[in-house]
Design an enzyme around this catalytic site. Structure first.
Site, PDB file in Angstrom:
ATOM      1  N   HIS A 153     -10.800  -2.926  -1.419  1.00 30.23           N
ATOM      2  CA  HIS A 153     -11.715  -2.356  -0.423  1.00 30.23           C
ATOM      3  C   HIS A 153     -12.748  -1.484  -1.124  1.00 30.23           C
ATOM      4  O   HIS A 153     -12.399  -0.737  -2.047  1.00 30.23           O
ATOM      5  CB  HIS A 153     -10.940  -1.487   0.575  1.00 30.23           C
ATOM      6  CG  HIS A 153      -9.944  -2.238   1.405  1.00 30.23           C
ATOM      7  ND1 HIS A 153     -10.227  -2.694   2.665  1.00 30.23           N
ATOM      8  CD2 HIS A 153      -8.663  -2.616   1.156  1.00 30.23           C
ATOM      9  CE1 HIS A 153      -9.155  -3.309   3.173  1.00 30.23           C
ATOM     10  NE2 HIS A 153      -8.194  -3.272   2.262  1.00 30.23           N
ATOM     11  N   HIS A 155      -7.369  -8.477  -2.588  1.00 32.95           N
ATOM     12  CA  HIS A 155      -8.688  -7.890  -2.350  1.00 32.95           C
ATOM     13  C   HIS A 155      -8.708  -6.423  -2.723  1.00 32.95           C
ATOM     14  O   HIS A 155      -7.669  -5.772  -2.783  1.00 32.95           O
ATOM     15  CB  HIS A 155      -9.104  -8.053  -0.877  1.00 32.95           C
ATOM     16  CG  HIS A 155      -8.180  -7.345   0.068  1.00 32.95           C
ATOM     17  ND1 HIS A 155      -7.009  -7.905   0.514  1.00 32.95           N
ATOM     18  CD2 HIS A 155      -8.231  -6.109   0.629  1.00 32.95           C
ATOM     19  CE1 HIS A 155      -6.381  -7.046   1.311  1.00 32.95           C
ATOM     20  NE2 HIS A 155      -7.102  -5.941   1.382  1.00 32.95           N
ATOM     21  N   ARG A 164      -3.332 -11.691   3.797  1.00 27.73           N
ATOM     22  CA  ARG A 164      -4.591 -11.293   3.206  1.00 27.73           C
ATOM     23  C   ARG A 164      -4.638 -11.814   1.778  1.00 27.73           C
ATOM     24  O   ARG A 164      -3.676 -11.658   1.025  1.00 27.73           O
ATOM     25  CB  ARG A 164      -4.724  -9.751   3.134  1.00 27.73           C
ATOM     26  CG  ARG A 164      -4.777  -8.985   4.434  1.00 27.73           C
ATOM     27  CD  ARG A 164      -5.876  -9.381   5.392  1.00 27.73           C
ATOM     28  NE  ARG A 164      -7.155  -9.791   4.837  1.00 27.73           N
ATOM     29  CZ  ARG A 164      -8.112  -8.990   4.373  1.00 27.73           C
ATOM     30  NH1 ARG A 164      -7.941  -7.685   4.361  1.00 27.73           N
ATOM     31  NH2 ARG A 164      -9.258  -9.464   3.909  1.00 27.73           N
ATOM     32  N   TYR A 190      -0.831  -9.937   0.650  1.00 29.47           N
ATOM     33  CA  TYR A 190       0.220  -9.402   1.534  1.00 29.47           C
ATOM     34  C   TYR A 190       0.100  -9.992   2.940  1.00 29.47           C
ATOM     35  O   TYR A 190      -0.978 -10.360   3.386  1.00 29.47           O
ATOM     36  CB  TYR A 190       0.181  -7.869   1.567  1.00 29.47           C
ATOM     37  CG  TYR A 190      -1.119  -7.255   2.047  1.00 29.47           C
ATOM     38  CD1 TYR A 190      -1.393  -7.087   3.406  1.00 29.47           C
ATOM     39  CD2 TYR A 190      -2.079  -6.814   1.129  1.00 29.47           C
ATOM     40  CE1 TYR A 190      -2.572  -6.502   3.841  1.00 29.47           C
ATOM     41  CE2 TYR A 190      -3.264  -6.234   1.544  1.00 29.47           C
ATOM     42  CZ  TYR A 190      -3.512  -6.089   2.901  1.00 29.47           C
ATOM     43  OH  TYR A 190      -4.683  -5.511   3.324  1.00 29.47           O
ATOM     44  N   TYR A 248       0.841  -1.204   0.000  1.00 28.65           N
ATOM     45  CA  TYR A 248       0.000   0.000   0.000  1.00 28.65           C
ATOM     46  C   TYR A 248       0.872   1.249   0.000  1.00 28.65           C
ATOM     47  O   TYR A 248       1.950   1.262   0.612  1.00 28.65           O
ATOM     48  CB  TYR A 248      -0.871   0.052   1.256  1.00 28.65           C
ATOM     49  CG  TYR A 248      -2.080  -0.837   1.212  1.00 28.65           C
ATOM     50  CD1 TYR A 248      -3.235  -0.430   0.557  1.00 28.65           C
ATOM     51  CD2 TYR A 248      -2.082  -2.074   1.846  1.00 28.65           C
ATOM     52  CE1 TYR A 248      -4.368  -1.237   0.538  1.00 28.65           C
ATOM     53  CE2 TYR A 248      -3.205  -2.883   1.829  1.00 28.65           C
ATOM     54  CZ  TYR A 248      -4.347  -2.455   1.174  1.00 28.65           C
ATOM     55  OH  TYR A 248      -5.456  -3.251   1.154  1.00 28.65           O
TER      56      TYR A 248
HETATM   57 FE   LIG Z   1      -6.285  -4.319   2.509  1.00 26.58          FE
END
Ligand SMILES: [Fe+3]
Lengths: 241, 204
Positions: A161, A159, A156, A146, A107
C-alpha cells in the site's frame, strides 16, 4: 511555468465509488454526483514534510521493527521509483508512506484474523521523502498473498500500500503496488474495481535485475504519477488582479 | 498527429482495513518505528487563534459508523494563511501545521482534531470564502479518497455569501457541510457516505 489549477481527475480511469464486486464499497459509496469545484487556494496548497523528520531506518522495513542484529523473514527486495506529475516532471519533497503484510501474508494489526504467523521482527510500515528528481527507495521483504472475506475464496495478490502527498491537497492519493507476473492480480475484486487493463498495468511493478543488489535483494521499480498543473500564462483573472 | 506527452495519474486503490499500519502505526500499537503519528498535533502552546475541538464520525449507507476510516484535514491558520510553500500571500503561523490526521476510535469510530478556528481565505476571483476546513476520507470500501469541507454554523452571513456554497444546485444539501456546535469551542461534523443525509463530496 505550471502554477495554475490541477488537471481535472479522470474519473473514468480511477475505480468508481460503487463497485459491487468489492462488496464493502456497496454501502460506502456516495450516490449523488460529486460537485465539481475549480481549485481554490484551499486545494492548491498542502502540507510539506521535511527530510529532517525521517529516521535512519524509516525506509528499511527489514530492520525498522527488528531486534538489534536480527531482521525480518522473507525474500529481500528493494522498491524504488519516482513520483512524477502528469506533465512528466519529478515531484521533489513528496512524502511517500508504505505498509504491507509480512512474508506469510499476515498484517500486524488487532483486527487481522488470518492464521499465518506474525514475524516478531516485522512491523510493516515505512516512509520516504522524494529527492530533487522525485526519486525514492526502500528496502523490505516480499509480502505474501492473503485471503479476505468478500467472496468465499477471494485472495489479495501480493501488494504494498502507498500513500502519497505531493505539493497540494488536490494531489492526495492512496494506491497499491503489485508485482510483475503475479497471476492473482487479475482475479482480485479490488484490482478489478479499476475499469481498464491499462490503468491496472500502471500499478504493476516490473522486476529490475539491473538494480538488484547481488547476493542480497532483488529490485522492483514503481513510479507514481500525481496530478499535473496548467500553465497560468493565459488563465482567467479578474481584470486588474 | 503528435502526442500530448502527458502521463495518466496513478489509479487509486482503497486504503484497506489496515491503513493504520502505514499512516498511524503508533495508534495500532506498532511502536518504536516512528516517534509519533503524522498529523497527531496541529497546534502547540504558542499557536495563535481561537482553540477549537472538531469531532465526528463517518457513517455508511445503513447508518453504521465506520470504525476503520482515516480522516485528514487541511486548513488555514487563524489569519487565513496556509502553512504551505504554495501560499504566496504571507507567512502562516509557524506554530500551526494546518494538517491533521485522525483514525476513528476503534470502538466508536469517532475522530477528533484539536485545532484553531481558520481565518477567511479568498476564492479564485478574490471574494471571501466562508471559513472552512478541508476534509479527506479514506477507508476500506472507499475506492478513491473523498474530499469535502466543513463550515461553521456561527458564520451565517459568510455562509450565505460563500461563492461555492451559493452555486450548489440542491441548496437543501448545503447543511451537510455545516458542523453542529456541540459545546464551548467544540464542533461536531458527521460525514454520511450515503443515504438521505449524504454529505456533499467535491471533485476538486
Ligand atoms: Fe493489504
Amino acid at each position: 511555468m505550471s502554477d495554475g489549477a490541477y488537471f481535472q481527475r479522470d474519473r473514468q480511469w480511477h475505480p468508481p465509488a460503487y463497485a459491487p464486486g468489492y462488496k464493502t464499497s456497496v454501502k460506502r459509496s456516495p450516490q449523488a454526483a460529486l460537485i465539481s469545484l475549480n481549485n481554490t487556494i484551499s486545494e492548491m496548497t498542502g502540507p510539506v514534510f521535511g527530510h529532517n523528520m525521517l529516521g535512519e531506518l524509516d525506509n528499511d522495513l527489514v530492520h525498522n521493527y527488528a531486534k538489534p542484529g536480527e531482521s525480518a523473514i522473507g525474500q529481500r527486495i528493494i522498491v524504488y521509483g519516482r513520483v512524477l506529475d502528469e506533465n512528466g516532471r519529478g515531484v521533489p519533497g513528496a512524502l511517500v508512506e508504505f505498509w504491507q503484510a509480512n512474508a506469510g501474508g499476515r498484517y500486524r494489526h488487532k483486527k487481522e484474523t488470518y492464521l499465518a504467523p506474525l514475524d516478531p521482527n516485522f512491523g510493516g510500515c515505512g516512509r520516504a521523502i522524494t529527492d530533487d528528481e522525485g526519486g525514492y527507495r526502500f528496502r523490505t521483504i516480499q509480502p505474501g498473498a492473503y485471503p479476505w472475506p468478500n467472496g468465499v475464496n477471494d485472495w489479495r495478490p501480493a501488494h504494498i500500500h502507498f500513500s502519497v502527498f505531493g505539493h497540494a491537497f488536490a494531489q492526495r492519493l492512496i494506491t497499491q503496488m503489485y508485482f510483475e507476473g503475479d497471476p492473482m492480480i487479475w482475479q482480485c475484486p479490488i484490482v478489478n474495481t479499476i475499469p481498464s487493463r491499462e490503468a491496472v498495468e500502471s500499478l504493476i511493478a516490473p522486476l529490475d535485475m539491473n538494480n538488484t543488489i547481488p547476493m542480497d535483494a532483488r529490485a522492483y521499480k514503481f513510479d507514481i504519477v500525481l496530478r499535473g498543473r496548467r500553465s497560468t500564462m493565459f488563465e482567467n483573472r479578474m481584470e486588474g488582479n | 498527429m503528435q502526442g500530448l506527452d502527458q502521463l495518466k495519474e496513478t489509479a487509486s486503490q482503497t486504503a484497506g482495513p489496515y491503513v493504520h499500519i502505514g499512516c498511524v502505526p503508533n495508534f495500532c500499537d506498532i511502536t518504536g518505528v516512528f516517534p509519533e503519528d503524522l498529523g497527531c498535533r496541529m497546534v502547540n502552546e504558542h499557536t495563535k487563534g481561537e482553540r477549537i475541538t472538531v469531532r465526528g464520525r463517518v457513517f455508511d449507507g445503513t447508518g453504521t459508523p465506520l470504525r476503520d476510516a482515516l480522516i485528514e484535514v487541511w486548513q488555514a491558520d487563524a489569519e487565513g494563511l496556509y502553512p504551505s510553500p504554495q501560499e504566496k500571500r504571507g507567512m502562516a503561523d509557524p506554530n500551526f501545521t494546518g494538517f491533521g490526521r485522525s483514525p476513528g476510535d476503534m470502538a466508536t469510530g469517532e475522530y477528533v482534531f484539536e485545532t484553531v478556528r481558520p481565518g477567511t481565505v479568498p476564492f479564485i476571483d478574490g471574494r471571501p470564502m466562508a471559513p472552512h476546513i478541508t476534509f479527506w476520507v479514506v477507508a476500506r470500501g472507499i475506492n478513491i479518497g473523498l474530499h469535502t469541507r466543513m463550515y461553521f454554523p456561527d458564520d451565517e452571513e459568510a455562509l450565505k455569501a460563500d461563492p461555492i456554497l451559493m452555486r450548489i444546485e440542491h441548496q437543501v444539501r448545503v447543511a451537510t457541510l455545516v458542523a453542529e456546535k456541540t459545546g464551548e469551542a467544540e464542533y461536531t461534523f458527521n460525514i454520511h457516505l450515503q443515504g438521505p443525509k449524504e454529505t456533499i463530496f467535491f471533485d476538486i
